[in-house]
Enzyme design. Structure first.
Site, mmCIF file in Angstrom:
data_model
loop_
_atom_site.group_PDB
_atom_site.id
_atom_site.type_symbol
_atom_site.label_atom_id
_atom_site.label_comp_id
_atom_site.label_asym_id
_atom_site.label_seq_id
_atom_site.Cartn_x
_atom_site.Cartn_y
_atom_site.Cartn_z
ATOM 1 N N GLY A 291 0.837 -1.203 0.000
ATOM 2 C CA GLY A 291 0.000 0.000 0.000
ATOM 3 C C GLY A 291 0.864 1.242 0.000
ATOM 4 N N LYS B 189 4.557 12.032 -3.321
ATOM 5 C CA LYS B 189 5.382 10.943 -2.783
ATOM 6 C C LYS B 189 6.319 11.534 -1.729
ATOM 7 C CE LYS B 189 8.645 7.424 -4.500
ATOM 8 N NZ LYS B 189 9.138 6.775 -5.734
ATOM 9 N N ASP C 23 4.221 -5.165 -7.260
ATOM 10 C CA ASP C 23 3.590 -3.899 -6.847
ATOM 11 C C ASP C 23 4.133 -2.729 -7.658
ATOM 12 O OD1 ASP C 23 5.933 -4.684 -5.123
ATOM 13 O OD2 ASP C 23 5.808 -2.578 -4.581
ATOM 14 N N ASP D 286 7.421 3.705 -10.137
ATOM 15 C CA ASP D 286 8.198 3.417 -8.936
ATOM 16 C C ASP D 286 9.695 3.370 -9.209
ATOM 17 O OD1 ASP D 286 6.002 3.533 -7.447
ATOM 18 O OD2 ASP D 286 6.065 1.518 -6.655
HETATM 19 P P1 AMP Z 1 8.901 0.792 -3.235
HETATM 20 O O1 AMP Z 1 10.226 0.227 -2.902
HETATM 21 O O2 AMP Z 1 8.908 2.267 -3.483
HETATM 22 O O3 AMP Z 1 8.172 0.038 -4.288
HETATM 23 O O4 AMP Z 1 8.043 0.648 -1.902
HETATM 24 C C1 AMP Z 1 7.642 -0.575 -1.352
HETATM 25 C C2 AMP Z 1 6.689 -0.340 -0.218
HETATM 26 O O5 AMP Z 1 7.341 0.300 0.863
HETATM 27 C C3 AMP Z 1 5.489 0.520 -0.558
HETATM 28 O O6 AMP Z 1 4.389 0.010 0.154
HETATM 29 C C4 AMP Z 1 5.904 1.864 -0.047
HETATM 30 O O7 AMP Z 1 4.805 2.692 0.233
HETATM 31 C C5 AMP Z 1 6.659 1.490 1.206
HETATM 32 N N1 AMP Z 1 7.647 2.495 1.619
HETATM 33 C C6 AMP Z 1 8.811 2.798 1.013
HETATM 34 N N2 AMP Z 1 9.468 3.778 1.690
HETATM 35 C C7 AMP Z 1 8.695 4.092 2.743
HETATM 36 C C8 AMP Z 1 8.810 5.019 3.837
HETATM 37 N N3 AMP Z 1 9.863 5.827 3.964
HETATM 38 N N4 AMP Z 1 7.804 5.054 4.729
HETATM 39 C C9 AMP Z 1 6.728 4.251 4.633
HETATM 40 N N5 AMP Z 1 6.571 3.360 3.641
HETATM 41 C C10 AMP Z 1 7.527 3.279 2.711
HETATM 42 MG MG MG Z 2 6.509 0.362 -5.150
#
Ligand code: AMP
Ligand code: MG
Length: 485
Positions: free
Chosen positions: A89, A112, A251, A261
């Site tokens: 999410g 973001k 995702d 992403d």
């Molecule tokens: P990503 O690596 O950007 O695809 O993120 C994978 C998951 O980690 C997603 O659910 C993001 O929303 C969550 N996420 C990444 N960085 C953070 C953060 N600093 N705080 C909260 N959630 C994060």
């Molecule tokens: Mg992601």
């Protein structure tokens, strides 16, 4: 005409027509001291936004103020991360809404790095300046290259310090995408929703992205074919430009077919199928050479999540779904082959094109030749004397065979080279350049190098003099990128 008073916002929130389990209403976190960093006027114009009213609007782009018509949400989704299924999410993103553009298109406008949401798990919900500028630069470069991608509208600094390996300046990126519906959104619905929930998501996605199949009697199977075809085209494009996404988790696969992403992504310098930049990808799961195959794996996960919509008895739907995934495998190869022909100026197809192409790639790998610059040199017919590849007798033989082919084909040589120019960029956002301009921006507050590189990347097929200085072969280096930053 844009409405000055509301800055041109024309937001809808149709995602909230979906059942509640797909999102949570959440506001972006307030920040004390937002500062405007960068803004994309061209994109704003396409979106119908009024730049004169928005250009300095740090409050909106840092998350302090909602744009007119926004009803912000965080979206729920799941995903296979490096092969393991998990709930995810928007943990650090908030969707303002969907902007309807003057020419009738619909784009998600998402912040973001705008604070914690119910999906944040242990994360702080924040993002830092360097990586947000990096996403801005690379996504805009991808757009310039003609690769479907989410775009970047703005970066605002929050004035807060975010703790990573060290304290870093916080920032928020405004991201624009056809939607943020992911393969993982379907997996989430399949795992935690009812069949009706899943169907609502599929129907919504079809209406939004593939309206031409709404009346199709096997529409969920057709939907799978459509999404798989878009993925095949996208991943072939990545291969043709040497782009490595770095985290092809389910995702991070948008069903619109856009690249989304941006994390540890980077462009390959020396051609090597095993190239991996991401520090967390120890096994090379998402290496350059694995990307087309991982696309198939991801499509298989997508297919699984749709089976129940194709047939009440999921088993019965498997053979047809399998066929769709197999079609992807053929399509990614076909798109790639067609793209490689264009990179080499080949207009008359023949069965041995693939061997000719493969022979060149094998030689490039053997001599550690720069991927983009090899094609650039062939395009400009400038085969440097100090290149080990170009001086090798094997390459000279290859070059002769290629020239023979071009001379015999129906198009003139001039047209062949013209075609090559349209498909081989003269500039890509090379790692060392990206690092240089980010260091100047983040460490010294000097945004000139960043802006200059961004401008040079706008039309990478222009072959301008300005672009030449960015095209020199980079030093061989061990380059590592980091996730979740
Ligand atoms: P990503 O690596 O950007 O695809 O993120 C994978 C998951 O980690 C997603 O659910 C993001 O929303 C969550 N996420 C990444 N960085 C953070 C953060 N600093 N705080 C909260 N959630 C994060
Ligand atoms: Mg992601």
């Amino acid at each position: 005409m844009t409405d000055k008073q509301n800055q041109g916002w024309n937001l809808e929130n149709t995602y909230q027509q979906l059942p509640d389990l797909f999102y949570t209403n959440v506001e972006p976190a307030k920040t004390d001291d937002p500062e405007f960093i960068i803004y994309n006027e061209n994109l704003a114009a396409e979106l119908g936004l009024d730049s004169s009213a928005l250009k300095d609007e740090a409050e909106i782009f840092a998350g302090n103020k909602l744009p007119d018509g926004s009803d912000p949400i965080a979206q729920a989704y799941a995903g296979h991360q490096f092969g393991s299924f998990t709930m995810l999410g928007d943990g650090r993103a908030v969707l303002f809404g969907e902007q309807l553009t003057p020419n009738g298109k619909r784009y998600d406008i998402q912040l973001k790095g705008s604070g914690r949401t119910p999906y944040s798990r242990g994360g702080d919900g924040r993002a830092v300046l360097g990586p947000m500028l990096r996403e801005y630069l690379i996504s805009e470069a991808m757009h310039g290259l003609g690769i479907p991608t989410s775009r970047s509208l703005a970066v605002a600094a929050t004035g807060e310090t975010v703790l990573r390996e060290a304290p870093m300046p916080g920032a928020v990126l405004t991201r624009v995408a056809k939607s943020h519906i992911r393969v993982g959104t379907f997996q989430y619905a399949r795992q935690w929703g009812s069949k009706e929930d899943l169907q609502a998501l599929a129907d919504y996605s079809i209406k939004r992205h593939y309206p031409e199949i709404e009346a199709d009697k096997d529409r969920y199977l057709t939907f799978l074919y459509k999404v798989a075809d878009k993925q095949a085209a996208l991943i072939a494009d990545w291969q043709l430009k040497g782009f490595i996404h770095g985290v092809m988790n389910t995702d991070n696969v948008a069903i619109s077919g856009e690249t989304i992403d941006y994390g540890p992504c980077a462009f390959m310098d020396q051609y090597d199928r095993k190239t991996v930049f991401s520090s967390i990808d120890q096994q090379g799961r998402y290496s350059y050479g694995n990307q087309p195959g991982i696309g198939a794996w991801n499509m298989a996960r997508f297919a699984e999540s749709l089976l129940i919509l194709m047939n009440e008895d999921e088993e019965q739907a498997i053979p047809k779904a399998k066929e769709a995934v197999e079609t992807y495998v053929q399509s990614v190869e076909d798109y790639w082959l067609e793209g490689m022909r264009q990179k080499l100026g080949i207009v008359d197809k023949s069965d041995n094109d693939k061997t000719l192409i493969q022979n060149l790639l094998d030689l490039m790998e053997k001599y550690r030749a720069d991927f983009n610059n090899t094609f650039r040199s062939l395009t400009l017919q400038q085969l440097d004397a100090d290149s080990a590849l170009f001086q090798s007798s094997a390459f000279k033989e290859w070059h002769q065979a290629w020239q023979d082919k071009l001379e015999k084909q129906s198009a003139s040589l001039e047209d062949a080279y013209q075609l090559m120019k349209q498909h081989n960029p003269s500039i890509i956002p090379r790692n060392y350049l990206v690092e240089e301009v980010l260091a100047a921006a983040v460490e010294k507050g000097d945004y000139e190098p960043f802006r200059a590189l961004l401008a040079a990347l706008k039309d990478p097929y222009a072959y301008t003099e300005e672009q030449e200085k960015y095209a020199v072969n980079p030093p061989e280096q061990d380059y590592q990128t980091f996730c979740g930053t």
